[in-house]
Design a protein around this motif. Structure first.
Motif, PDB file in Angstrom:
ATOM      1  N   VAL A  11      67.087 -29.591 143.683  1.00 48.47           N
ATOM      2  CA  VAL A  11      66.738 -28.182 143.518  1.00 48.47           C
ATOM      3  C   VAL A  11      67.819 -27.446 142.759  1.00 48.47           C
ATOM      4  O   VAL A  11      67.573 -26.725 141.805  1.00 48.47           O
ATOM      5  CB  VAL A  11      66.534 -27.512 144.896  1.00 48.47           C
ATOM      6  N   VAL A  12      69.081 -27.606 143.185  1.00 51.51           N
ATOM      7  CA  VAL A  12      70.157 -26.848 142.567  1.00 51.51           C
ATOM      8  C   VAL A  12      70.528 -27.412 141.207  1.00 51.51           C
ATOM      9  O   VAL A  12      70.658 -26.692 140.235  1.00 51.51           O
ATOM     10  CB  VAL A  12      71.393 -26.826 143.489  1.00 51.51           C
ATOM     11  N   GLY A 150      59.506 -25.865 149.144  1.00 52.96           N
ATOM     12  CA  GLY A 150      60.864 -25.354 149.025  1.00 52.96           C
ATOM     13  C   GLY A 150      60.974 -23.850 149.168  1.00 52.96           C
ATOM     14  O   GLY A 150      62.063 -23.327 149.410  1.00 52.96           O
ATOM     15  N   ALA A 151      59.866 -23.123 149.019  1.00 54.06           N
ATOM     16  CA  ALA A 151      59.883 -21.655 149.110  1.00 54.06           C
ATOM     17  C   ALA A 151      59.732 -21.240 150.575  1.00 54.06           C
ATOM     18  O   ALA A 151      58.646 -20.889 151.039  1.00 54.06           O
ATOM     19  CB  ALA A 151      58.781 -21.057 148.240  1.00 54.06           C
ATOM     20  N   ALA A 240      60.828 -30.430 145.369  1.00 52.03           N
ATOM     21  CA  ALA A 240      61.215 -29.106 145.839  1.00 52.03           C
ATOM     22  C   ALA A 240      61.629 -28.216 144.677  1.00 52.03           C
ATOM     23  O   ALA A 240      61.353 -27.005 144.675  1.00 52.03           O
ATOM     24  CB  ALA A 240      62.341 -29.218 146.856  1.00 52.03           C
ATOM     25  N   ALA A 241      62.298 -28.796 143.682  1.00 50.12           N
ATOM     26  CA  ALA A 241      62.642 -28.029 142.496  1.00 50.12           C
ATOM     27  C   ALA A 241      61.379 -27.545 141.778  1.00 50.12           C
ATOM     28  O   ALA A 241      61.302 -26.401 141.320  1.00 50.12           O
ATOM     29  CB  ALA A 241      63.501 -28.871 141.563  1.00 50.12           C
ATOM     30  N   VAL A 242      60.383 -28.410 141.695  1.00 53.96           N
ATOM     31  CA  VAL A 242      59.107 -28.021 141.079  1.00 53.96           C
ATOM     32  C   VAL A 242      58.428 -26.930 141.911  1.00 53.96           C
ATOM     33  O   VAL A 242      57.852 -25.981 141.373  1.00 53.96           O
ATOM     34  CB  VAL A 242      58.192 -29.246 140.927  1.00 53.96           C
ATOM     35  N   GLY A 243      58.490 -27.056 143.235  1.00 51.88           N
ATOM     36  CA  GLY A 243      57.876 -26.045 144.087  1.00 51.88           C
ATOM     37  C   GLY A 243      58.486 -24.667 143.892  1.00 51.88           C
ATOM     38  O   GLY A 243      57.769 -23.656 143.817  1.00 51.88           O
ATOM     39  N   LEU A 244      59.816 -24.595 143.801  1.00 58.51           N
ATOM     40  CA  LEU A 244      60.467 -23.308 143.551  1.00 58.51           C
ATOM     41  C   LEU A 244      60.144 -22.798 142.156  1.00 58.51           C
ATOM     42  O   LEU A 244      60.008 -21.594 141.933  1.00 58.51           O
ATOM     43  CB  LEU A 244      61.975 -23.444 143.734  1.00 58.51           C
ATOM     44  N   GLU A 245      60.021 -23.699 141.204  1.00 60.94           N
ATOM     45  CA  GLU A 245      59.622 -23.308 139.848  1.00 60.94           C
ATOM     46  C   GLU A 245      58.244 -22.653 139.865  1.00 60.94           C
ATOM     47  O   GLU A 245      58.005 -21.658 139.169  1.00 60.94           O
ATOM     48  CB  GLU A 245      59.612 -24.551 138.954  1.00 60.94           C
ATOM     49  N   ARG A 246      57.349 -23.178 140.676  1.00 54.74           N
ATOM     50  CA  ARG A 246      56.008 -22.606 140.765  1.00 54.74           C
ATOM     51  C   ARG A 246      56.033 -21.201 141.362  1.00 54.74           C
ATOM     52  O   ARG A 246      55.307 -20.308 140.919  1.00 54.74           O
ATOM     53  CB  ARG A 246      55.125 -23.507 141.634  1.00 54.74           C
TER      54      ARG A 246
END
Length: 388
Positions: A11-12, A150-151, A240-246
């Protein structure tokens, strides 16, 4: 889920500059039941938009409903969300538990409203324990309509609005039911945010207790602790990185930092469930898919990580808390204990337990029975214990 370590590293370390292209969103659910009506903004948060009964497969004797209700995403836009309600046999006044599973997926077909009944949700058998106590159980799709894994703050809001919806759904007869919250790991993050947000966001809800375990309370700190070591479960971190991107497409775009392998992986898992995601990223690290590193995180992106970290969120639960973690948990249990200490200092009653010898994967079973007993005592109006 030793994965959460790899999860946050991705994510980071995978966040870059301004977006060059749109985020990769999941395919729409093929069932029109899930769609938002054009006038979704005319509803109030927690209002039921539509409902249906479904077969309670795997939950003998229970009656199952699914509710579409109005909530709000992280950009303060109205959205349609879904919760599944399980009612045990019998009638009369009964407590309500909102149970938030650990959903580590990007495909909409992986959401609890589907996975509860097709064998895809690992925690489903535990819900029969709650039903066996005569409790009603609500299971929200707490990743929301774009599966924003992740959100966590969004998950808290969806949880609270889902409880509102269940209590407003007249056929369930739960308008006066006391409410408990429960969840582990990612489900614990949604549970923790729901408890902390409730005094301001949903003060009318009679939440008598919350039980949560293995909670990552600061995803940015976890990333710094873990670094960039390869993990068999790194795919979940990428997801999770993709989820936060969404959920934050104007801020958390991965486009500027993805290398060709990263573009391919994002496309490949855009509609995947947990096992597919794990297999796709097994034994990889962020350098396999991203250019750059932790130093590439912008102030705006750090603000998003803070927004989704319970350590940073200023709200304090009003309801008493039972929280547990394994002594050998890869998710820092002492940081979680510090957050519990802040709640204690603000006047909340918290019982925080460390499970000797347990790691993130083994602590769930060790603490779950105590968590359910804790909620049972709250429903019985017994004084809440505290080891603040």
């Amino acid at each position: 889920m030793t994965l959460v370590t790899a999860l946050i590293s991705a994510v980071v370390c995978g966040m870059g500059a301004a977006p060059a292209r749109a985020a990769i969103f999941p395919l729409p659910d093929g069932d029109p039941f899930y769609s938002a009506p054009p006038n979704i903004g005319d509803y109030q948060p927690g209002d039921v938009v539509r409902s249906r009964t479904v077969a309670a497969t795997g939950f003998p004797g229970a009656t199952a409903y699914q509710l579409v209700y109005r909530s709000t995403n992280s950009a303060d836009a109205p959205i349609a969300a879904v919760t599944t309600l399980l009612l045990p046999p019998g009638g009369g006044t009964r407590p309500l538990v909102s149970y938030q599973p650990f959903v580590n997926s990007l495909g909409l077909e992986c959401a609890p409203s589907h996975a509860l009944f097709d064998g895809g949700l690992q925690e489903s058998p535990a819900l029969n324990v709650l039903l066996g106590r005569g409790w009603a159980v609500a299971v929200p799709d707490h990743l929301g309509p774009v599966s924003a894994y992740g959100a966590a703050k969004l998950g808290g809001r969806l949880t609270l609005d889902g409880v509102r919806a269940v209590k407003r759904f007249a056929p369930a007869g739960l308008a006066d039911a006391p409410v408990g919250l429960a969840g582990y790991s990612g489900g614990g993050m949604a549970t923790g945010f729901a408890a902390a947000m409730a005094p301001e966001y949903a003060p009318e809800l009679p939440i008598v207790g919350a039980a949560m375990g293995g909670v990552p309370v600061n995803i940015g700190k976890l990333a710094l602790d873990v670094g960039a070591n390869p993990s068999p479960l790194f795919g979940l971190g990428f997801a999770a990185a993709v989820g936060l991107e969404r959920e934050y497409p104007g801020v958390m775009s991965l486009d500027a930092n993805l290398n060709p392998a990263g573009w391919e992986l994002r496309n490949r898992i855009a509609n995947a469930c947990t096992d597919q995601i794990i297999a796709a990223g097994a034994n990889k690290s962020f350098t396999d898919y991203f250019y750059g590193g932790v130093s590439d995180v912008s102030d705006r992106q750090i603000a998003v990580l803070h927004e989704n970290s319970l350590e940073i969120y200023p709200g304090v639960p009003r309801a008493p808390i039972y929280q547990w973690a394994g002594a050998n948990d890869q998710v820092n249990p002492w940081l979680a204990r510090d957050v519990a200490g802040r709640y204690c200092a603000a006047g909340d009653r918290v019982q925080f337990e460390i499970i000797p010898g347990a790691d993130h994967g083994t602590a769930i079973a060790a603490g779950a029975a105590q968590a359910f007993n804790y909620l049972g005592d709250r429903f019985a109006n017994l004084p809440a214990p505290s080891n603040c």
